[in-house]
Design an enzyme around this catalytic site. Structure first.
Site, PDB file in Angstrom:
ATOM      1  CB  SER A 196      -0.891   0.017   1.241  1.00 25.77           C
ATOM      2  OG  SER A 196      -1.701  -1.120   1.304  1.00 25.77           O
ATOM      3  NE  ARG A 197       0.133   5.378  -4.677  1.00 31.76           N
ATOM      4  CZ  ARG A 197       1.230   5.408  -5.417  1.00 31.76           C
ATOM      5  NH1 ARG A 197       2.398   5.688  -4.834  1.00 31.76           N
ATOM      6  NH2 ARG A 197       1.190   5.160  -6.709  1.00 31.76           N
ATOM      7  CB  ALA A 198       2.291   6.558   3.543  1.00 30.35           C
ATOM      8  CG  ASP A 258      -4.181   0.188   9.658  1.00 29.62           C
ATOM      9  OD1 ASP A 258      -5.209  -0.247   9.102  1.00 29.62           O
ATOM     10  OD2 ASP A 258      -3.037  -0.228   9.389  1.00 29.62           O
TER      11      ASP A 258
END
Length: 505
Positions: A196-198, A258
């Site tokens: 994933s990206r950040a 998250d």
């Protein structure tokens, strides 16, 4: 029903936004955030209604070009807008907000409607928040993982042994994959690394790799690269792997959360989708990362292992030290530079980066049969030290569409500020959260050249005037903002040996 003329606009509001002049909404039953169906002779598409005074004129409907998949329109063409039914998953999101367990069908419906973009960003945020607050049991997580994988591309391989390494993140500068993947690929192990990206960090693996080469590959391109090199380092969203994941991440990113159910499903859905048989999960532990202590880390590890068993994937987890950044470089370009330096001259690289990279690679060398149990780390170091990993890394860069670079050729932000120690003393603490916030304030990860380079780590002795760290940015304004933030949050803490002099009681 409204009859309006289509106007194409370059704007991304996340969902399938449609923008109407507020004059056209007066006296109607249409309100901002209503769900509407846009209909033309070529088909129909769902959208979320927004109003404006100036962006579109009366009688027009603004349609973001990049979002209007499923309908073919010409600018100025008349379209119909009418109310659309509320998505079925709304009631299931409310159910999870109340702390109830969702059935397999309810979870599948939520994921399907996320992928088909039937949910607004507000509704998506409600779902993410509900799982953050109330969690999910393992049965719910398994169903969510499977459905996230099934709604995207499912990749199969000629080889039966396909492996992966994944870090749950949270540690600034966590660039180990740029070393571990070429080490494994050089050993002949198939490792299609998608990332994933950040989300909560200043740079994800995909953000760092994008400094060096293209990371947006489709399925056929990914398979071609892996066939040629045994490995790749690409963005999962470009391959359409678990598409719900990237949609959810875009909602999580602004508030830096998250949820653990999403974390588990996000990681493992991509493993299912890419046909992984063995996976090593890196769980950083320490102050300022997602997992605060070893007990919490062990609990999460058990969940990953259990989830893997239910998905027919063998999972091993590694608890790693996450109390300070990995290496010295934080931010896409700086991390790419440090990774290249480590591949080129591993003996001069930060020990924390080398140790983590070869430790994680070593486990998969053992699981994959390339090394005896206990010898994996030694073999990983030999591959790295010999230059085979650098050669393989450059091969991957070329196959993904890039040109190999030397570390000194990587461009950094032209606006620079050195922050110096105010006293003689020792580095007694580095605050991961503060580091992350400062680097983000400097512009990362969108500004690839933004970042922070640590000149000293915990335990190092410094003198007054020594450089503690350097902040880089592509924007003078963002640099000033990052420096001002750093003065308030103290990313690096220096203390002298004398704490206080007491001469009276």
């Amino acid at each position: 029903m409204l009859f309006l003329n289509a106007k194409f606009i370059d704007l991304d509001l996340g969902a399938n936004a449609v923008i109407v002049n507020e004059e056209d909404l007066k006296g109607t039953s249409y309100y901002p955030q209503d769900r509407v169906l846009i209909e033309s002779h070529s088909g129909s598409v769902l959208g979320i209604l927004y109003s404006t005074k100036t962006m579109v004129q009366k009688g027009e409907v603004g349609i973001p070009v990049r979002k209007m998949k499923g309908i073919s329109l010409k600018e100025g063409e008349e379209v119909n807008l009418r109310h659309a039914e509320k998505p079925e998953s709304i009631q299931f999101i409310k159910k999870k907000m109340d702390g109830q367990v969702l059935s397999p069908n309810e979870i599948r419906t939520i994921i399907d409607e996320i992928v088909s973009k039937k949910l607004s960003n507000i509704e998506l945020a409600a779902f993410v928040t509900s799982t953050y607050v109330n969690g999910m049991n393992m049965e719910e997580i398994v169903e969510m993982t499977k459905r996230m994988a099934e709604t995207g591309d499912m990749i199969s391989w000629e080889k039966s042994l396909v492996v992966d390494i994944h870090s749950i993140g949270g540690v600034p500068g966590n660039k180990y994959a740029l070393l571990s993947i070429p080490i494994l690929a050089a050993a002949g192990i198939t490792i299609p690394k998608t990332s994933s990206r950040a989300i909560t960090s200043p740079a994800g693996t995909a953000d760092v790799m994008e400094v060096l080469t293209n990371v947006e590959l489709d399925e056929e391109e990914l398979k071609r690269v892996v066939k040629a090199t045994n490995g790749c380092l690409v963005w999962g969203g470009g391959v359409n792997l678990a598409p719900a994941d990237d949609i959810i991440i875009n909602v999580e990113r602004p508030v830096s959360i998250d949820p653990q159910p999403q974390l588990l499903a996000s990681v493992m859905a991509k493993k299912v989708a890419t046909g992984i048989k063995y996976a090593v999960i890196d769980i950083p532990v320490g102050k300022g990362v997602k997992i605060k202590n070893e007990a919490e880390g062990a609990k999460l590890a058990r969940k990953f292992i259990e989830l893997g068993e239910l998905l027919n994937i063998r999972v091993e987890c590694v608890l790693t030290y996450g109390g300070q950044p990995l290496g010295r470089a934080i931010g896409p370009a700086l991390e790419a530079k440090e990774a290249l330096e480590a591949l080129t001259d591993p003996k001069s690289a930060p020990k924390s980066l080398i140790e983590k990279a070869i430790s994680l690679a070593g486990i998969l060398l053992e699981l994959g049969g390339s090394a005896q149990i206990g010898d994996g780390q030694k073999l990983a170091w030999e591959i790295l030290e010999s230059g085979r990993a650098l050669e393989k890394f450059n091969q991957i860069i070329v196959e993904q569409g890039g040109t190999p670079k030397k570390p000194e050729e990587i461009e950094l932000g032209k606006y620079v500020e050195e922050v110096r120690s105010p006293i003689d003393g020792y580095i007694v603490g580095i605050n991961n959260t503060s580091i992350t916030n400062v680097v983000k304030e400097a512009g990362a990860p969108r500004d690839k050249k933004a970042g922070l380079l640590l000149n000293a780590k915990i335990g190092n002795k410094v003198k007054r005037g020594d450089i503690l760290y350097t902040i880089y940015s592509g924007s003078e304004e963002r640099l000033n903002s990052a420096v001002n933030l750093a003065r308030r949050v103290y990313p690096v803490n220096v203390e002298g040996m004398m704490i206080e002099r007491i001469s009276k009681f």
